[in-house]
Structure formats: C-alpha cells, structure tokens
Design an enzyme around this catalytic site. Structure first.
Site, short mmCIF file in Angstrom:
data_model
loop_
_atom_site.label_atom_id
_atom_site.label_comp_id
_atom_site.label_asym_id
_atom_site.label_seq_id
_atom_site.Cartn_x
_atom_site.Cartn_y
_atom_site.Cartn_z
N ARG A 56 0.84 -1.21 0.00
CA ARG A 56 0.00 0.00 0.00
C ARG A 56 0.87 1.26 0.00
O ARG A 56 0.44 2.32 -0.43
CB ARG A 56 -0.97 -0.02 1.19
CG ARG A 56 -1.87 1.18 1.27
CD ARG A 56 -3.26 0.90 1.86
NE ARG A 56 -3.25 0.03 3.02
CZ ARG A 56 -2.83 0.37 4.25
NH1 ARG A 56 -2.37 1.59 4.48
NH2 ARG A 56 -2.87 -0.50 5.23
N TYR A 107 -11.90 20.48 -15.06
CA TYR A 107 -12.42 19.13 -15.35
C TYR A 107 -13.56 18.81 -14.37
O TYR A 107 -13.45 19.02 -13.17
CB TYR A 107 -11.28 18.11 -15.22
CG TYR A 107 -11.77 16.69 -15.16
CD1 TYR A 107 -12.32 16.09 -16.28
CD2 TYR A 107 -11.70 15.96 -13.98
CE1 TYR A 107 -12.78 14.79 -16.23
CE2 TYR A 107 -12.17 14.66 -13.92
CZ TYR A 107 -12.71 14.08 -15.05
OH TYR A 107 -13.18 12.80 -14.99
N ASP A 178 -2.93 20.57 -13.47
CA ASP A 178 -3.39 19.34 -14.13
C ASP A 178 -2.80 19.35 -15.54
O ASP A 178 -3.22 20.11 -16.41
CB ASP A 178 -4.92 19.33 -14.16
CG ASP A 178 -5.50 18.04 -14.75
OD1 ASP A 178 -4.78 17.35 -15.50
OD2 ASP A 178 -6.68 17.75 -14.48
N LYS A 203 -5.05 8.69 -19.49
CA LYS A 203 -5.23 9.31 -20.80
C LYS A 203 -3.97 9.14 -21.66
O LYS A 203 -3.62 8.02 -22.00
CB LYS A 203 -5.62 10.77 -20.62
CG LYS A 203 -6.72 11.00 -19.54
CD LYS A 203 -8.08 10.48 -19.94
CE LYS A 203 -9.09 10.50 -18.80
NZ LYS A 203 -9.28 11.77 -18.13
C1 LIG Z 1 -9.81 12.21 -16.90
C2 LIG Z 1 -9.28 13.46 -16.27
C3 LIG Z 1 -9.12 13.53 -14.87
C4 LIG Z 1 -9.52 12.40 -13.95
O1 LIG Z 1 -8.70 11.29 -14.11
P1 LIG Z 1 -9.17 9.75 -13.90
O2 LIG Z 1 -7.96 8.97 -14.24
O3 LIG Z 1 -10.35 9.52 -14.79
O4 LIG Z 1 -9.56 9.62 -12.45
C5 LIG Z 1 -8.60 14.71 -14.35
N1 LIG Z 1 -8.28 15.75 -15.15
C6 LIG Z 1 -8.43 15.71 -16.49
C7 LIG Z 1 -8.04 16.89 -17.30
C8 LIG Z 1 -8.95 14.57 -17.08
O5 LIG Z 1 -9.11 14.55 -18.42
#
Ligand SMILES: *Cc1c(COP(=O)(O)O)cnc(C)c1O
Length: 388
Positions: A56, A107, A178, A203
């Site tokens: 963990r 987001y 982000d 992504k």
């Molecule tokens: C998809 C996304 C998230 C969230 O990520 P997950 O892996 O789905 O939890 C946060 N910020 C952006 C810009 C995203 O496209």
C-alpha cells in the site's frame, strides 16, 4: 526509495531529449542477466530489513513508472489509483477552513469534488475565469491552494501559466497544475514554478484506454509536500495497482510518437472543421490533440453527430490511440459554462483521411437532420432515426 525503476539513466536524465526519456527511464539497472523491463511484482508484503514494507506504501513496479514520469516532468512522482485519487490527495493539503482558487471550467470531476467539499464546509472555493489572468491573481491573496488546468477539459481554455505560477509563489499559495492534456511533452509546469503537477495517466501517458491511473509530481525543492502526499496515499489506500502501473509505463514508451501523430491529426482536422457548415465554432488552442466543436442545431444536432460516426468511438475519456468523441453536457454535473452543443474530440493516431471521412459524413447527417425542420416539417423524427 531505491527501487528497480530508479537505476539506469533515471538517475541522470538531464542530457536526454524528452522522446528518449520516454523510452529509457524506469528500467532495471543494466547488469548482466537483469530484465530489460521492470517485472510486475505481485506481492503485498516485503521481507523485513529492507526499505520497502507493504505494497500500500510502494512497490517496485509502481516505482518504475514513477521514475519515468518524474524524469519527464523534472520532479518526484507518486502513482495513484486514478487521476481523481491524485486530485483528492492534493486537496487534503488544504487546511480545514482554508481557501482554494479554481477555474470554473475545470475538469468536471475535480470541480464536483471541490464544490462538494465546499458545501460540506471543509474549505471555501473561489471560482475564477482561468483566461482572465488579473482575476485569478486577484483571488490568490489568503488562498492555500490554486488549481490550474491549461488547456482545460473540455473548453480548451488557455491560462497564462508562467504569470499565474509566479503570482502563486509570490503569495505563498501552493499551486497544482493538471497536465493531463499537454502531457510532459507539451508543458513542464514544474519548470515554470508549479509546486505539484497532476496527471490522469489513464489518458495520454498510458494511451490505450485500457487502465486507470493517476500521478502527482512534486518539485524537488519541496520534499515535505512529496512526503505528505505519499503519507496520504498510504493511509487512504489510494495506491496504484501494479498491473495498471506496468501497462502505463509500457504505454509511456511510445508517448512521443503517439502524441506527435495525434497532434498533427488534430491540427489538420481543426482546419477542415473550421470550414464545415455544420460547425459553429472550433476550439483548438494550437497545441495538443484535443479539439472541441460547437455544432449548429444545439444539443440534438451534437448528439446526432456523435451517434452517426462509425470509426470515431462514441465514449467518454480521451488520450487513447483511437479517436473518441462525446457531447459533454450529456452529464448533469458538467459545468454550465460548457455550451450545450459542444462535442469534445480526442484525436487519435488513425489515418487522417479516414478520420475526416467519418467525421464529415456524421456532420452531414446532423446538418441534414437540423436543416429539414427549418423547411417546415420533421420527417426524420419518425422511423429509424429515433433509434440511433
Ligand atoms: C480524466 C481526467 C481527470 C480524472 O482522471 P481519472 O484517471 O479519470 O480519475 C482529471 N483531469 C483531467 C483533465 C482529465 O481529463
């Protein structure tokens, strides 16, 4: 922690180009007989006497991914179970009663998390227009954390990151960027003065729509923040799974070629879409592989486009090798600054002519569909169209 992933060029990658780092970092030490790729270590616990105790906290496999991403972003990385787990960990840095500055076009998941935390009285959120640099700077005094995302999902709003990150440091506000859309190949926020970079590795980094993973990368100058985030991950169980971390590192190896192709496709499509009669507006900041279009005819026309593609995948998420599209306001929690007719396009690595042919036929379908009612009747409302 001296994991399998921190040996090799990871220790000193400063001379390597980003595309090389994608390939070379996070590999086992190059000694005779050692594997070239990090093994998937399936063990929840480790023998006493070493620096690793329980999975963990950390595993050799997640450390390999962290070494590679840390080397790409120029800081120390921590893998999380998802992008949202990573985002939630940064909000735990905000003291109870504290203040968060965030874009009102952030987001959807992050914005919802922030708004729910504010509704519960955990902190106050100052929502700002991220393209209005003065307004964001004016919201910083007295804040504890500023959340930035540029280009944003899905409006593709561009924030002036150098100016905003400099202002955040001046006011002693912890900054989180982000960096999911630009990837470390498009932007390195830590170099611009950010404290923390966040990724949905689900992504582009992983790139194949086959896993969930998140990450935070902290600047080397703030080791205490890294330690607090690692502690949070450990106690909240926001740990990344080893299969997902391994696959994400596998995906990261090809990030540079995937991203280059996807960006070229996106730029090409942005130009063609701008001339299409069914398209009211194209949002494309000129970098990255994400586009958004506003379709003439509102939400029904936008939904019709999404339903009519054959190659483009009608699904949520983004950053995979396959092109995807989705009308974002189909979700009740999508902020209402996002137009009803906005379709987000995640451009993949397919052949550009195939992508355009499919999109053009879907747009033509929607255009015919919305053009007809203006002529007085709505014949296409009956019959098979309803079932699309
Ligand atoms: C998809 C996304 C998230 C969230 O990520 P997950 O892996 O789905 O939890 C946060 N910020 C952006 C810009 C995203 O496209």
């Amino acid at each position: 922690m001296s994991g399998v992933g921190t040996a090799g060029p990871g220790e000193d990658s400063s001379g390597l180009a980003p595309a090389t780092r994608c390939v070379a970092l996070g590999r086992p030490a190059p000694v005779g007989g050692a594997p070239v790729n990090p093994p998937i270590v399936l063990s929840s616990t480790f023998h006493h006497g070493g620096d690793r105790v329980y999975a963990r906290e950390s595993t050799p496999t997640t450390e390999a991914f962290e070494a590679a991403l840390g080397g790409l972003e120029g800081g120390r990385a921590l893998a999380f179970a998802s992008g949202m787990a990573a985002a939630a960990a940064t909000l735990a840095l905000v003291p109870v009663g504290g203040v968060v500055v965030a874009p009102r076009s952030a987001y959807m998941g992050v914005l919802t998390l922030l708004r729910e935390g504010a509704a519960e009285g955990r902190y106050t959120v100052r929502e700002v227009d991220p393209t209005d640099t003065q307004a964001v700077v004016a919201a910083l005094p007295g804040a504890d954390l500023v959340w930035l995302e540029s280009p944003s999902n899905p409006l593709l709003d561009v924030a002036d990151l150098p100016a905003l990150l400099a202002a955040a440091r001046e006011h002693g506000v912890t900054s989180v960027v982000d960096n999911t859309f630009p990837t470390p190949l498009g932007a390195r926020p830590l170099d611009l003065g950010a404290d923390i970079v966040m990724h949905s590795a689900t992504k582009y980094l992983a790139g194949h729509s086959d896993l969930l993973l998140g990450a935070l990368v902290t600047a080397d100058r703030i080791p205490d923040v890294h330690d607090r985030l690692a502690h949070h991950r450990h106690l909240h169980g926001a740990t990344a799974g080893v299969f997902d971390a391994w696959l994400a590192l596998r995906g990261l190896r090809t990030l540079a070629v995937r991203f280059e192709r996807a960006c070229a496709n996106a730029a090409d499509l942005a130009g063609r879409l701008a001339d299409h009669p069914a398209v009211q507006r194209v949002r494309f900041p000129g970098a990255g592989a994400m586009l958004a279009i506003e379709v003439r005819g509102g939400a029904p026309a936008a939904e019709a486009v999404c339903a009519a593609t054959r190659l483009w995948v009608h699904s949520t998420s983004l950053g995979g090798v396959e092109s995807q599209l989705e009308r974002r306001r189909r979700y009740a929690s999508e902020p209402d600054v996002v137009p009803d007719s906005l379709v987000r396009l995640s451009v993949g690595i397919e052949d550009i002519e195939d992508l355009w042919a499919d999109l053009a036929q879907a747009l033509a379908h929607a255009h015919d569909r919305t053009a007809a009612p203006a002529a007085g009747d709505r014949p296409q409302e009956s019959g098979h169209d309803r079932h699309r």
